[in-house]
Scaffold this motif. Structure first.
Motif, PDB file in Angstrom:
ATOM      1  N   ARG A 225       4.036  -6.040   0.301  1.00 13.36           N
ATOM      2  CA  ARG A 225       5.205  -5.833  -0.566  1.00 13.36           C
ATOM      3  C   ARG A 225       4.926  -4.629  -1.478  1.00 13.36           C
ATOM      4  N   VAL A 226       4.901  -3.456  -0.830  1.00  8.26           N
ATOM      5  CA  VAL A 226       4.657  -2.188  -1.532  1.00  8.26           C
ATOM      6  C   VAL A 226       5.644  -1.154  -0.985  1.00  8.26           C
ATOM      7  N   SER A 227       5.735   0.005  -1.650  1.00 11.91           N
ATOM      8  CA  SER A 227       6.652   1.039  -1.169  1.00 11.91           C
ATOM      9  C   SER A 227       6.159   1.573   0.180  1.00 11.91           C
ATOM     10  N   ASP A 228       7.099   2.177   0.925  1.00  9.98           N
ATOM     11  CA  ASP A 228       6.711   2.739   2.229  1.00  9.98           C
ATOM     12  C   ASP A 228       5.608   3.772   2.069  1.00  9.98           C
ATOM     13  N   SER A 229       5.681   4.560   0.981  1.00 12.08           N
ATOM     14  CA  SER A 229       4.687   5.633   0.858  1.00 12.08           C
ATOM     15  C   SER A 229       3.284   5.054   0.640  1.00 12.08           C
ATOM     16  N   ILE A 230       3.196   3.943  -0.086  1.00 11.69           N
ATOM     17  CA  ILE A 230       1.876   3.317  -0.270  1.00 11.69           C
ATOM     18  C   ILE A 230       1.393   2.699   1.042  1.00 11.69           C
ATOM     19  N   ALA A 231       2.314   2.065   1.757  1.00 14.27           N
ATOM     20  CA  ALA A 231       1.926   1.457   3.049  1.00 14.27           C
ATOM     21  C   ALA A 231       1.393   2.533   3.991  1.00 14.27           C
ATOM     22  N   VAL A 232       2.065   3.690   4.007  1.00 12.26           N
ATOM     23  CA  VAL A 232       1.638   4.775   4.903  1.00 12.26           C
ATOM     24  C   VAL A 232       0.290   5.334   4.442  1.00 12.26           C
ATOM     25  N   LYS A 233       0.143   5.490   3.129  1.00 12.16           N
ATOM     26  CA  LYS A 233      -1.118   6.022   2.592  1.00 12.16           C
ATOM     27  C   LYS A 233      -2.290   5.103   2.978  1.00 12.16           C
ATOM     28  N   ALA A 234      -2.078   3.797   2.878  1.00 13.81           N
ATOM     29  CA  ALA A 234      -3.142   2.840   3.239  1.00 13.81           C
ATOM     30  C   ALA A 234      -3.447   2.931   4.730  1.00 13.81           C
ATOM     31  N   SER A 235      -2.400   3.075   5.511  1.00 14.47           N
ATOM     32  CA  SER A 235      -2.569   3.136   6.966  1.00 14.47           C
ATOM     33  C   SER A 235      -3.350   4.386   7.374  1.00 14.47           C
ATOM     34  N   VAL A 236      -3.028   5.512   6.752  1.00 17.40           N
ATOM     35  CA  VAL A 236      -3.721   6.772   7.075  1.00 17.40           C
ATOM     36  C   VAL A 236      -5.191   6.670   6.666  1.00 17.40           C
ATOM     37  N   LEU A 237      -5.430   6.100   5.478  1.00 20.92           N
ATOM     38  CA  LEU A 237      -6.814   5.949   5.008  1.00 20.92           C
ATOM     39  C   LEU A 237      -7.609   5.061   5.976  1.00 20.92           C
ATOM     40  N   ALA A 238      -6.991   3.955   6.383  1.00 24.24           N
ATOM     41  CA  ALA A 238      -7.680   3.025   7.295  1.00 24.24           C
ATOM     42  C   ALA A 238      -7.950   3.705   8.642  1.00 24.24           C
ATOM     43  N   LYS A 239      -6.975   4.440   9.149  1.00 28.11           N
ATOM     44  CA  LYS A 239      -7.177   5.125  10.443  1.00 28.11           C
ATOM     45  C   LYS A 239      -8.282   6.172  10.335  1.00 28.11           C
ATOM     46  N   ASN A 240      -8.269   6.935   9.254  1.00 27.08           N
ATOM     47  CA  ASN A 240      -9.321   7.955   9.086  1.00 27.08           C
ATOM     48  C   ASN A 240     -10.697   7.316   9.000  1.00 27.08           C
ATOM     49  N   ALA A 241     -10.760   6.175   8.313  1.00 30.07           N
ATOM     50  CA  ALA A 241     -12.054   5.491   8.198  1.00 30.07           C
ATOM     51  C   ALA A 241     -12.538   5.070   9.583  1.00 30.07           C
TER      52      ALA A 241
END
Ligand code: ADP
Ligand code: MG
Length: 385
Positions: A225-241
Motif C-alpha cells: 500500500r504505497v505509491s506506484d513510484s515507491i513500488a517501482v523504486k523498490a522493484s528496481v532496487l531488488a532487481k539490481n541487487a
C-alpha cells in the motif's frame, strides 16, 4: 520435463512447496532432511535422511540428483563445492552466492560494492563491552546488534536500547559472530521476490508490504500500500541487487521504506521466501514454480511473475503455533469457511510461534481482502460473501 532430478537441501515448508510445484511439472525431487520432514511427507520418492550441514548426507543426495537447490541458506557450502566438483552436479543458487549471503555482514559488503543501498552497518571486532560502546557512540541508541550467521525469525537480533543494556546484549548473543546496524526508523517493510534465469535475466514479482510481529512475518499485503513510484523504486532496487549474484533461482529481497521515502535493503534470502507465499494464489506462476523453472532451465516467458488477471490484491496471513496446543487451527477453520481464502498447513507438530501454515486471501480490492481477514482472525463475526 522429468529428465532431471532435483535435490533439495532442507525439507521444511519451503521445500514442501517446491516439491508441490515440481510435481505438477512431473519433475522428480529428492529431499535431504530429517525423516518425515514437511517436504518428505508429500513426496513418495526415496529421500535422504540426514542433515544439510553434513558432507556425507550431501554426497548421498548428490549421487541421486542432477541438480541441487536449497530451501534454507544455512547449509554446508564447502560440501556443496565438493560434490559439484566430484559428481558434476549443478547447484543453484551458486555455492559462492550462498556463502556470501550466509554471512549477513559479507552480504552487505557485497551489495555496497555493487552500488546497492543497504542499512549502514559495522563489524563487531570482538564481543566485548568496549567495542559496543564505540558502536553506540557512532550509531547512537537504539542500534541493532545482529548475529552475522544462522539468524532467522529475529533469533539472532538484539535491540541495544541504551549503553546500560550492552551486557545483556552480549549475554543474549553470546559467542556468535556479530555486526551492528544503525537503527532504521522505517515507515514500512517492503519485499520483492526476484527470479533470475540462467541467462541472467531477472523478473520481479510485485512489491509487497510485510508486517512483522515479534520479528516474525505476520501479514503480507500484495501489492504494497504505497505509491506506484515507491513500488517501482523498490522493484528496481531488488532487481539490481539480484543481478549482482551470478547463477539462477529465486531470491527474496527484504527492504525498509524510510520516512524520507529512501529505500534500503535489509537482507536477501537466496530461496523462496515467506513474503512470496501469496504468489501461489495471486500470480500466474508461484514463487516455487518460478524457482523450479529457473534451476531446471525451463522457459520463463515475459510477465510470468505478474498478478493473475482476476486477482489484483492479496493478503497472506501466517498461521503461527498458539500457546494453547493446536488452537491455531481455529483460524484455519474460519479461513475454510471464507470464500476466496486458501489454507496451507505444513505438517509440523505445534509449538508456540512456530510457522505451522499460512492463509492466502485474494480479491479484486484490498478492502475486500481485509474484511475477509477480519472474519478469519475473529475481528468480525459475519462470514463474508
Ligand atoms: P531475520 O533473519 O530474523 O529475518 P532481520 O535482520 O530481517 O532478521 O530482522 C528481523 C526484523 O527486525 C526485520 O524484519 C525488522 O522488522 C527488524 N529490524 C532488522 N534490522 C533492523 C534495523 N536496522 N532497524 C530497525 N529494525 C530492524
Ligand atoms: Mg529478515
Amino acid at each position: 520435463m522429468d529428465n532431471k532430478i532435483v535435490g533439495i537441501l532442507g525439507g521444511g515448508q519451503l521445500g514442501r512447496m517446491i516439491v508441490e510445484a515440481a510435481n505438477r511439472l512431473n519433475i522428480k525431487t529428492v529431499v535431504l532432511d530429517v525423516p518425515n520432514s514437511p517436504a518428505k511427507q508429500i513426496n513418495s520418492n526415496e529421500h535422504v535422511d540426514g542433515s544439510f550441514t553434513d558432507l556425507k548426507s550431501i554426497i548421498q543426495l548428490a549421487e541421486k540428483c542432477d541438480i541441487l537447490t536449497v530451501e534454507i541458506e544455512h547449509v554446508d557450502v564447502e560440501a556443496l563445492k565438493y560434490v559439484k566438483e566430484k559428481f558434476g552436479v549443478e547447484i543453484y543458487p551458486l555455492p559462492d552466492t550462498i556463502k556470501l549471503i550466509q554471512d549477513k555482514y559479507l552480504q552487505k559488503e557485497h551489495l555496497i560494492q555493487h552500488g546497492i543501498s543497504v542499512t549502514e552497518s559495522v563489524a563487531v571486532p570482538s564481543n566485548d563491552e568496549q567495542s559496543l560502546i564505540e558502536i553506540g557512540n557512532k550509531f547512537n541508541y537504539p542500534f541493532m546488534l545482529k548475529s552475522r550467521t544462522l539468524a532467522y525469525d529475529g533469533r539472532g537480533n538484539y535491540v541495544v536500547k541504551t549503553k546500560e543494556s550492552i551486557p545483556e546484549a552480549l549475554e543474549f548473543l553470546k559467542d556468535r559472530p556479530l555486526y551492528a546496524e544503525k537503527w532504521c526508523p522505517f515507515n514500512k517493510e517492503l519485499a520483492v521476490m526476484v527470479v533470475r534465469s540462467i541467462e541472467g535475466e531477472v523478473f520481479a514479482y510485485p512489491t509487497v508490504e510485510t508486517i512483522h510481529k515479534n520479528n516474525i512475518c505476520h501479514v503480507v499485503y500484495a501489492p504494497a500500500r504505497v505509491s506506484d513510484s515507491i513500488a517501482v523504486k523498490a522493484s528496481v532496487l531488488a532487481k539490481n541487487a539480484v543481478k549482482s549474484f551470478p547463477g539462477c533461482g529465486i531470491f527474496g529481497v527484504e527492504m525498509f521504506l524510510l520516512p524520507n521515502n529512501e529505500i534500503l535493503i535489509n537482507e536477501i534470502a537466496p530461496r523462496p521466501h515467506n513474503s512470496g507465499h501469496y504468489t501461489i494464489d495471486a500470480c500466474v506462476t508461484s514463487q516455487f514454480e518460478a524457482h523450479v523453472r529457473a534451476v531446471v532451465g525451463l522457459p520463463m516467458p515475459k510477465n510470468f511473475t505478474s498478478l493473475s488477471t482476476t486477482t489484483t490484491n492479496a493478503i497472506m496471513l501466517n498461521v503461527l503455533g498458539d500457546e494453547e496446543s493446536n488452537k491455531e487451527l481455529e483460524i484455519c477453520r474460519r479461513a475454510l469457511e471464507t470464500p476466496n481464502a486458501s489454507v496451507y498447513l505444513y505438517g509440523k507438530s505445534t509449538r508456540p510461534n512456530r510457522k505451522m501454515g499460512h492463509i492466502n486471501i485474494v480479491s479484486s480490492s484490498m478492502e475486500d481482502c481485509e474484511s475477509r481477514l477480519d472474519y478469519i482472525i475473529g475481528k468480525s463475526s459475519k462470514i463474508p460473501e
